[in-house]
Design an enzyme around this catalytic site. Structure first.
Site, PDB file in Angstrom:
ATOM      1  CB  CYS A  72      -0.915  -0.007   1.236  1.00 33.19           C
ATOM      2  SG  CYS A  72      -1.945   1.465   1.373  1.00 33.19           S
ATOM      3  CB  CYS A  78      -3.839   5.409   5.538  1.00 30.27           C
ATOM      4  SG  CYS A  78      -5.475   4.733   5.858  1.00 30.27           S
ATOM      5  CB  CYS A  81      -3.553  -1.196   7.158  1.00 29.46           C
ATOM      6  SG  CYS A  81      -4.832  -1.821   6.066  1.00 29.46           S
ATOM      7  CB  CYS A 159      -8.560   1.260   0.457  1.00 32.00           C
ATOM      8  SG  CYS A 159      -8.417   0.351   2.020  1.00 32.00           S
ATOM      9  CE1 TYR A 312     -25.440  -2.242  24.061  1.00 32.43           C
ATOM     10  CE2 TYR A 312     -25.325  -4.505  24.842  1.00 32.43           C
ATOM     11  CZ  TYR A 312     -25.257  -3.148  25.091  1.00 32.43           C
ATOM     12  OH  TYR A 312     -25.003  -2.697  26.372  1.00 32.43           O
ATOM     13  CD  GLU A 333     -29.077  -1.304  17.711  1.00 33.52           C
ATOM     14  OE1 GLU A 333     -28.651  -0.156  17.961  1.00 33.52           O
ATOM     15  OE2 GLU A 333     -28.381  -2.331  17.809  1.00 33.52           O
ATOM     16  CG  ASP A 381     -22.280  -7.933  18.593  1.00 33.77           C
ATOM     17  OD1 ASP A 381     -21.161  -7.540  18.984  1.00 33.77           O
ATOM     18  OD2 ASP A 381     -22.570  -8.075  17.388  1.00 33.77           O
ATOM     19  CB  CYS A 408     -15.207  -5.336  18.045  1.00 39.27           C
ATOM     20  SG  CYS A 408     -15.946  -3.866  18.803  1.00 39.27           S
TER      21      CYS A 408
END
Length: 454
Positions: A72, A78, A81, A159, A312, A333, A381, A408
């Site tokens: 890249c 950026c 990544c 990208c 969620y 939600e 979640d 996450c």
């Protein structure tokens, strides 16, 4: 004491959770981006604090076996990544280690079985969503992604994480902006019109949603843009304007105006069809989401007799994917558009045992508890910050047989699991899933069971 701007040699022995290599120089810990474990390198010191320092890779003396060439042009500038300089195999080992360390060090969950990290094998072109900030800088129009820890827009032609079709559509919009003198939003003065270009696609880009985030309610020459886009890109089934007139870092406003097609696109996930509007949460990695949700279904251990609470729930993806194995599903939600999508998704898939509630998670669980709802399994979640204590308290009060947590952020996952383990639950197992290759983000799903001895 290390001196700023001086160059020192060190070996990188570890990687932090933000992707910086860790070396030691004269007994002091030095963090160096774009390095890999095993690198021997010259490092220029850029900042010295009391007990640690920050450095910049000046020269690679002996490269690590984990190192590879970046593909890249804007890698390192950026903020997207972080790991393009490392082989994908070493990236997976690193992410599995991060989840392990968070569960065992933060959560003290030493009895929890950590399964090997799972991944689709695709480390490029996997994203189905992109949000491109638009800005005017010293070189003119910039459309791309923010630099790390800043709002400087790094101009990006293509990208490798996005479908190539996204780059082609953005190129068309670049030309439209220039040819029609569309004003560009300026954060400092809160003036100008166009703020972001938002793209979302179904699997294989069969359907694409284009959304322009604007500081207003009208886009000059909008009809011209619509005709050009749908002529060149018939895959674009939905075009809308998102109104964001606030002085905020939040990308999307609350109001969407559909100017072409439907207000949503439809994708197939886990054998079900899902309508997704611009404001709906939907996993950015289609194949990774199928891995993740498949693991969540497996962990839930449903027999067909359970009431499942899906907190969620977004557009209902997880809840609806387990509905065929449950007696009933209740999804919660806070975003109204997502709830409407979830209801539509249940209807179009012929699912009649799922209902959806628009509310904050903590308020919803309180109401459901007062109504006497007794879920057998709860699937959670939450966003990166994890669950509020009020939500965790309500989960304990519900006393389901099993809690499946999807996260996450394995640090907040470990924290929340530890709370539940202190209040009557046992952490059984956890599974890392690489949903975000070439970045430091990693998803995980965990199973907790009610401790019958507590």
């Amino acid at each position: 004491m290390l001196n700023k701007n001086e160059i020192y040699q060190t070996e990188i022995t570890d990687i932090t959770e933000d992707g910086s290599g860790v070396g030691r120089i004269d007994g002091m810990c030095v963090f160096v981006p774009k390095t890999a474990v095993g690198d021997i390198c010259d490092v220029r010191i850029v900042k010295v604090l009391k007990s640690y320092a920050y450095g910049k890779l000046e020269k690679l003396i002996t490269p690590s076996p984990d190192r590879c060439d970046s593909d890249c042009d804007v890698f390192g500038r950026c903020g997207g990544c972080t790991l393009r300089h490392m082989t994908y195999e070493s990236e997976l080992r690193l992410k599995e280690s991060i989840v392990h360390n968070n569960l065992f060090r933060i959560g003290k969950l030493t009895d929890c079985k950590l399964l090997p990290i799972d991944a689709t094998g695709a480390s490029t072109r996997y994203r189905n969503k992109a949000q491109f900030p638009v800005a005017m800088n010293k070189n003119g129009l910039a459309v791309g992604f923010y630099a790390k820890h800043s709002h400087d827009v790094i101009n990006t032609v293509d990208c490798a994480l996005q479908p190539t079709l996204f780059s082609d559509i953005v190129a068309l919009i670049r030309a439209f902006i220039t040819e029609n003198s569309i004003s560009i939003y300026d954060e400092s003065s809160h003036s100008g019109l166009l703020r972001h270009i938002f793209l979302r696609s179904s699997a294989n880009c069969e359907s694409i949603s284009l959304c322009l985030v604007i500081n207003g309610e009208k886009l000059p020459h909008c009809d011209k843009l619509i005709s050009t886009v749908i002529s060149d890109f018939p895959q674009v089934k939905s075009i809308c304007l998102n109104v964001n007139r606030e002085k905020t870092n939040v990308i999307m406003g609350k109001k969407c105006i559909t100017v072409h097609g439907d207000e949503y696109i439809t994708d197939t996930l886990c054998g079900l069809k899902f309508n997704i509007s611009p404001l709906s949460f939907y996993q950015v990695n289609h194949d990774g989401a199928e891995l993740l949700y498949g693991k969540a279904v497996e962990f839930a251990e449903l027999t067909g007799n359970e009431t499942v609470l899906d907190l969620y729930c977004g557009a209902g993806t997880i809840g609806l994917s387990v509905a065929h194995k449950a007696k009933s599903v209740i999804g919660v939600e806070i975003i109204p558009q997502a709830i409407e999508n979830a209801k539509q998704n249940a209807l179009q898939n012929g699912i009649t045992n799922a209902e959806f509630m628009c509310a904050d998670a903590s308020k919803a669980v309180t109401v459901l508890h007062q109504q006497g709802v007794k879920p057998d399994v709860i699937i959670v979640d939450p966003p990166r910050k994890g669950c509020d204590v009020s939500v965790l308290t309500a989960l304990v009060q519900f006393a389901p047989k099993r809690i499946v947590m999807v996260s996450c952020n394995s640090a907040t996952l470990a924290r929340d699991m530890a709370y539940l383990c202190e209040n009557g639950y046992k952490a059984v197992k956890a599974q890392p899933v690489d949903m975000f290759p070439r970045t430091m983000h990693v998803e995980a799903v965990a199973l907790l069971q009610r401790d019958i001895n507590s």
